[in-house]
Design a protein around this motif. Structure first.
Motif, mmCIF file in Angstrom:
data_model
loop_
_atom_site.group_PDB
_atom_site.id
_atom_site.type_symbol
_atom_site.label_atom_id
_atom_site.label_comp_id
_atom_site.label_asym_id
_atom_site.label_seq_id
_atom_site.Cartn_x
_atom_site.Cartn_y
_atom_site.Cartn_z
ATOM 1 N N LYS A 1 24.350 40.267 23.742
ATOM 2 C CA LYS A 1 25.073 40.601 24.971
ATOM 3 C C LYS A 1 26.570 40.634 24.729
ATOM 4 C CE LYS A 1 21.431 39.359 28.087
ATOM 5 N NZ LYS A 1 20.955 38.601 29.193
ATOM 6 N N LYS A 2 27.070 39.733 23.895
ATOM 7 C CA LYS A 2 28.492 39.768 23.556
ATOM 8 C C LYS A 2 28.834 41.068 22.841
ATOM 9 C CE LYS A 2 29.658 34.841 23.322
ATOM 10 N NZ LYS A 2 30.060 33.739 22.449
ATOM 11 N N SER A 3 27.933 41.518 21.969
ATOM 12 C CA SER A 3 28.142 42.783 21.266
ATOM 13 C C SER A 3 28.181 43.944 22.255
ATOM 14 C CB SER A 3 27.024 42.985 20.243
ATOM 15 O OG SER A 3 27.065 44.268 19.701
ATOM 16 N N LEU B 1 18.179 32.204 22.657
ATOM 17 C CA LEU B 1 19.284 32.380 23.600
ATOM 18 C C LEU B 1 20.575 32.731 22.883
ATOM 19 C CD1 LEU B 1 18.632 29.495 26.159
ATOM 20 C CD2 LEU B 1 18.344 31.950 26.532
ATOM 21 N N ASN B 2 20.800 32.106 21.716
ATOM 22 C CA ASN B 2 21.991 32.429 20.915
ATOM 23 C C ASN B 2 21.959 33.876 20.454
ATOM 24 O OD1 ASN B 2 23.348 30.012 21.141
ATOM 25 N ND2 ASN B 2 22.388 29.107 19.318
ATOM 26 N N GLU B 3 20.782 34.333 20.021
ATOM 27 C CA GLU B 3 20.645 35.736 19.597
ATOM 28 C C GLU B 3 20.905 36.673 20.774
ATOM 29 O OE1 GLU B 3 16.895 36.428 17.647
ATOM 30 O OE2 GLU B 3 17.209 34.787 16.235
ATOM 31 N N LEU C 1 31.191 47.803 25.493
ATOM 32 C CA LEU C 1 31.562 48.318 26.822
ATOM 33 C C LEU C 1 33.057 48.172 27.081
ATOM 34 C CD1 LEU C 1 28.556 47.069 28.977
ATOM 35 C CD2 LEU C 1 29.040 49.416 28.275
ATOM 36 N N GLU C 2 33.628 47.058 26.622
ATOM 37 C CA GLU C 2 35.068 46.871 26.787
ATOM 38 C C GLU C 2 35.841 47.914 25.992
ATOM 39 O OE1 GLU C 2 35.610 42.774 25.669
ATOM 40 O OE2 GLU C 2 35.419 42.068 27.747
ATOM 41 N N ALA C 3 35.362 48.218 24.784
ATOM 42 C CA ALA C 3 36.014 49.246 23.964
ATOM 43 C C ALA C 3 35.920 50.609 24.660
ATOM 44 C CB ALA C 3 35.378 49.310 22.582
ATOM 45 N N ARG C 4 34.750 50.905 25.209
ATOM 46 C CA ARG C 4 34.581 52.176 25.925
ATOM 47 C C ARG C 4 35.463 52.218 27.173
ATOM 48 N NH1 ARG C 4 28.328 53.029 26.648
ATOM 49 N NH2 ARG C 4 29.056 54.720 27.975
ATOM 50 N N LEU C 5 35.579 51.066 27.834
ATOM 51 C CA LEU C 5 36.444 50.989 29.010
ATOM 52 C C LEU C 5 37.893 51.281 28.628
ATOM 53 C CD1 LEU C 5 36.858 50.304 32.023
ATOM 54 C CD2 LEU C 5 37.112 47.920 31.326
#
Length: 186
Positions: free
Chosen positions: A69-71, A62-64, A76-80
């Motif tokens: 997912k955080k990555s 789950l941590n992986e 996605l935030e950078a692309r946004l």
């Protein structure tokens, strides 16, 4: 095995119990209970350890997944952010072009008004020019009549008309010849 008044006791077990005495049997039973409890606790610990191990493995997975997912979220935030910058740039460009279009539209309207004014002035000048030409023609015609009267005094010049021309030895309307000429051309 002989069945005695106590169910499930063999005579050998009964003899051993009598010979050892109650205290020894009690100690034996206590040790037996303790061993069973230790075995039970060991088994519980083993089961708990396995669960803990599985939970630890699941937690690691789950941590992986969370890191992955955080990555993805960070990407996605950078692309946004990039897309928002692009959108802002496009919007600014659109606003500039809209302003330029408004200015050009205003210039076009002004030029159309100027063209209308110039056309009106040209029509007025043409009317004035036609009037001047007609006035000059009438004045010239009157001068010609005066000159003919001077050169030929006593002649009847009443039939002279600036709208008529001489054709085949007679005076005819200029408009009839123009219409007749158009009919011959068709």
């Amino acid at each position: 095995m002989v069945i005695t008044n106590e169910f499930g006791q063999s005579p050998v077990d009964k003899a051993i119990a009598e010979e050892a005495g109650d205290v020894t049997v009690d100690q034996f039973l206590q040790e037996l209970v303790i061993r069973l409890r230790i075995a039970s606790l060991g088994r519980s610990q083993e089961i708990r350890h396995r669960k803990s191990s599985r939970l630890s493995e699941e937690s690691n997975k789950l941590n992986e997944e969370l890191k992955s997912k955080k990555s993805v979220i960070a990407e996605l935030e950078a692309r946004l952010v990039e897309k928002e910058k692009e959108l802002t740039s496009v919007k600014d460009k659109y606003d500039k072009e809209a302003d330029m279009l408004k200015k050009k539209s205003a210039e076009l309207s002004s030029m159309q008004e100027q063209m209308i004014e110039a056309t009106m002035k040209m029509k007025e000048l043409e009317k004035g020019k036609q009037t001047e030409i007609l006035d000059a023609f009438v004045e010239g015609f009157e001068r010609a009549i005066l000159q003919v009267k001077f050169l030929l005094p006593g002649q009847d010049l009443s039939q002279m008309d600036p709208r008529k021309i001489v054709r085949d030895g007679s005076l005819v309307d200029d408009e009839e010849i123009v219409e007749d000429g158009l009919n011959h051309q068709v």
